[in-house]
Scaffold this motif. Structure first.
Motif, PDB file in Angstrom:
ATOM      1  N   ARG A   1      69.775 -21.917  13.827  1.00  0.00           N
ATOM      2  CA  ARG A   1      70.346 -22.774  12.781  1.00  0.00           C
ATOM      3  C   ARG A   1      69.575 -22.617  11.468  1.00  0.00           C
ATOM      4  NH1 ARG A   1      72.001 -29.027  14.048  1.00  0.00           N
ATOM      5  NH2 ARG A   1      72.806 -29.618  11.983  1.00  0.00           N
TER       6      ARG A   1
ATOM      7  N   THR B   1      79.417 -26.412   8.459  1.00  0.00           N
ATOM      8  CA  THR B   1      78.231 -26.848   9.200  1.00  0.00           C
ATOM      9  C   THR B   1      77.413 -25.657   9.659  1.00  0.00           C
ATOM     10  OG1 THR B   1      77.493 -28.119  11.129  1.00  0.00           O
ATOM     11  CG2 THR B   1      79.532 -26.884  11.365  1.00  0.00           C
TER      12      THR B   1
ATOM     13  N   CYS C   1      79.959 -20.092   8.313  1.00  0.00           N
ATOM     14  CA  CYS C   1      79.728 -21.538   8.467  1.00  0.00           C
ATOM     15  C   CYS C   1      80.874 -22.404   7.990  1.00  0.00           C
ATOM     16  CB  CYS C   1      78.465 -21.939   7.697  1.00  0.00           C
ATOM     17  SG  CYS C   1      76.963 -21.228   8.347  1.00  0.00           S
TER      18      CYS C   1
ATOM     19  N   ILE D   1      81.217 -24.416   2.416  1.00  0.00           N
ATOM     20  CA  ILE D   1      80.145 -25.343   2.026  1.00  0.00           C
ATOM     21  C   ILE D   1      80.109 -25.343   0.504  1.00  0.00           C
ATOM     22  CG2 ILE D   1      77.681 -25.842   2.107  1.00  0.00           C
ATOM     23  CD1 ILE D   1      77.562 -24.492   4.804  1.00  0.00           C
TER      24      ILE D   1
ATOM     25  N   ASP E   1      70.819 -30.193   5.401  1.00  0.00           N
ATOM     26  CA  ASP E   1      71.113 -30.164   6.830  1.00  0.00           C
ATOM     27  C   ASP E   1      70.211 -31.132   7.591  1.00  0.00           C
ATOM     28  OD1 ASP E   1      72.421 -29.117   9.171  1.00  0.00           O
ATOM     29  OD2 ASP E   1      70.580 -28.001   9.586  1.00  0.00           O
TER      30      ASP E   1
ATOM     31  N   GLY F   1      71.381 -34.650   7.048  1.00  0.00           N
ATOM     32  CA  GLY F   1      72.550 -34.920   7.871  1.00  0.00           C
ATOM     33  C   GLY F   1      72.212 -35.185   9.336  1.00  0.00           C
ATOM     34  N   ARG F   2      71.115 -34.621   9.812  1.00  0.00           N
ATOM     35  CA  ARG F   2      70.728 -34.835  11.208  1.00  0.00           C
ATOM     36  C   ARG F   2      70.166 -36.231  11.453  1.00  0.00           C
ATOM     37  NH1 ARG F   2      66.943 -29.577  12.449  1.00  0.00           N
ATOM     38  NH2 ARG F   2      68.088 -28.073  11.163  1.00  0.00           N
TER      39      ARG F   2
ATOM     40  N   GLU G   1      75.370 -36.699  13.852  1.00  0.00           N
ATOM     41  CA  GLU G   1      74.999 -35.880  12.713  1.00  0.00           C
ATOM     42  C   GLU G   1      76.113 -35.876  11.677  1.00  0.00           C
ATOM     43  OE1 GLU G   1      73.843 -31.924  13.550  1.00  0.00           O
ATOM     44  OE2 GLU G   1      72.230 -32.472  14.941  1.00  0.00           O
TER      45      GLU G   1
ATOM     46  N   GLU H   1      77.730 -33.389   8.883  1.00  0.00           N
ATOM     47  CA  GLU H   1      77.735 -31.957   8.605  1.00  0.00           C
ATOM     48  C   GLU H   1      77.167 -31.687   7.219  1.00  0.00           C
ATOM     49  OE1 GLU H   1      80.207 -33.656   9.818  1.00  0.00           O
ATOM     50  OE2 GLU H   1      80.405 -32.807  11.831  1.00  0.00           O
ATOM     51  N   VAL H   2      76.508 -30.554   7.112  1.00  0.00           N
ATOM     52  CA  VAL H   2      75.832 -30.221   5.858  1.00  0.00           C
ATOM     53  C   VAL H   2      76.818 -30.093   4.705  1.00  0.00           C
ATOM     54  CG1 VAL H   2      75.910 -27.717   6.260  1.00  0.00           C
ATOM     55  CG2 VAL H   2      74.107 -28.690   4.826  1.00  0.00           C
TER      56      VAL H   2
ATOM     57  N   THR I   1      79.331 -31.967   4.123  1.00  0.00           N
ATOM     58  CA  THR I   1      79.571 -33.310   3.608  1.00  0.00           C
ATOM     59  C   THR I   1      78.420 -33.768   2.719  1.00  0.00           C
ATOM     60  OG1 THR I   1      80.819 -33.844   5.620  1.00  0.00           O
ATOM     61  CG2 THR I   1      80.059 -35.689   4.277  1.00  0.00           C
TER      62      THR I   1
END
Length: 355
Positions: free
Chosen positions: A85, A207, A276, A279, A317, A320-321, A328, A330-331, A333
């Protein structure tokens, strides 16, 4: 970027104008502090990505899992989940940051985003076609369709914008038209086919989670080619930013530079989007921050963007976690939220066009 009046033929400095600031001595580089800071921040963001998550793992155990794994649960989390990741985040961040910087320099538009060339829309249209018409269900299948769609959309924008006489305004208008048409097609097909809507939702979320390292290996040659091409175009893009007449006077082949720049954006952003999902706003935010540290010269700006963009992506990221554990966000967002705030601020600034 501007040309000093005194450097033009016959140009004289107006009376009373302040003299130029002293130039750095030979052997020193104004880009060095920005690049060093970027490397430090990138190392810190990568360490944060490996350490922080739903399951907190101390840095010492992360180091042990990377160098001397013993088969524990933490080793599996670090090596099989967080390491791929993080590597994917670095690769995608580099691609989006460089793509955004090239796009803004090419169009001379500080609000330009790589999606302006139809890359995201083309990839989305290709993926929704693969799901709804051809029944493709694997991420590997999405990958190649997304790459092909991004390339075709970029070619269409270049053709509509005038391959021989493309200007920043014509490219922007052509990109807007292609985006509107393709996203209309995507929405229509999703509404007509619920299976397509469900499958598309897994890809279009944007993501870094759930992406296999094998996908990164597949896309790496394309991303590497895009990075090398973008960096090689730094000097002609700097000349093109002065205007086409100045660029031609400096010996730049304007048409070739535009075509190669579009190719670089397609390779970088098409590969990142295929890997991904879309993004957004990374390519918009990072060049503005990099200009404040490195200046507008593409020879300094592009390397800085390649370092700062993955920092922003990895930190987003991580946010977001941890913001709504144990779930989580998503990155894509997170970056959309941050980018939306920046976009509003840029639009409100009267001097945005001078950035």
């Amino acid at each position: 970027m501007s040309i000093e009046v005194s450097s033009l033929p016959g140009g004289n400095r107006p009376p009373g104008e302040a003299s130029d600031p002293p130039r750095p001595r030979s052997g020193t580089s104004p880009r060095t502090p920005g690049l060093l800071l970027g490397l430090v921040l990138l190392a810190g963001a990568a360490a944060l990505s490996l350490t922080v998550g739903t399951e907190h793992i101390p840095p010492g155990q992360v180091w042990s899992a990377l160098l001397s794994p013993t088969g524990t649960e933490h080793d599996a989390i670090v090596r099989e989940l967080r390491l791929p990741r993080t590597l994917i985040g670095i690769a995608v961040g580099v691609a989006l940051g460089l793509g955004g910087a090239v796009m803004q320099t090419l169009t001379r538009n500080p609000l330009a985003d790589p999606g302006l060339l139809g890359v995201n829309a083309g990839a989305s249209a290709a993926v929704v076609t693969a799901i709804g018409v051809l029944g493709v269900t694997s991420f590997t299948g999405y990958l190649w369709f997304a790459l092909a769609g991004a390339a075709l959309a970029a070619v269409a924008v270049q053709a509509l914008g005038g391959a021989r006489h493309a200007t920043p305004v014509r490219l922007a208008l052509a990109g807007t038209a292609v985006n509107a048409a393709l996203f209309g097609y995507v929405n229509g097909l999703q509404l007509c086919n619920l299976n397509t809507l469900d499958g598309m939702r897994h890809w279009s979320v944007g993501t870094l989670a759930g992406r296999d390292a094998d996908l990164l290996l597949t896309v790496t040659p394309l991303l590497a080619a895009g990075v090398l091409l973008a960096l090689a175009l730094a000097r002609p893009l700097g000349a093109l930013a002065l205007g086409e007449d100045h660029a031609r006077a400096l010996g730049t082949r304007v048409r070739r530079t535009r075509v190669l720049a579009v190719l670089a954006i397609t390779l970088l952003c098409g590969g990142a989007t295929a890997l991904c999902g879309p993004i957004g706003f990374i390519g918009l935010m990072v060049p503005h921050a990099a200009r404040a540290l490195c200046g507008p010269d593409p020879r300094r700006l592009l390397p800085c963007c390649a370092l700062y963009a993955p920092v922003l992506l990895l930190v987003s990221d991580v946010v977001g976690r941890v913001v709504v554990p144990p779930s989580e966000i998503e990155v894509g967002t997170v970056t959309a939220f941050l980018g939306g705030l920046l976009f509003i601020q840029l639009v409100r600034r009267r001097k945005a066009a001078q950035l």
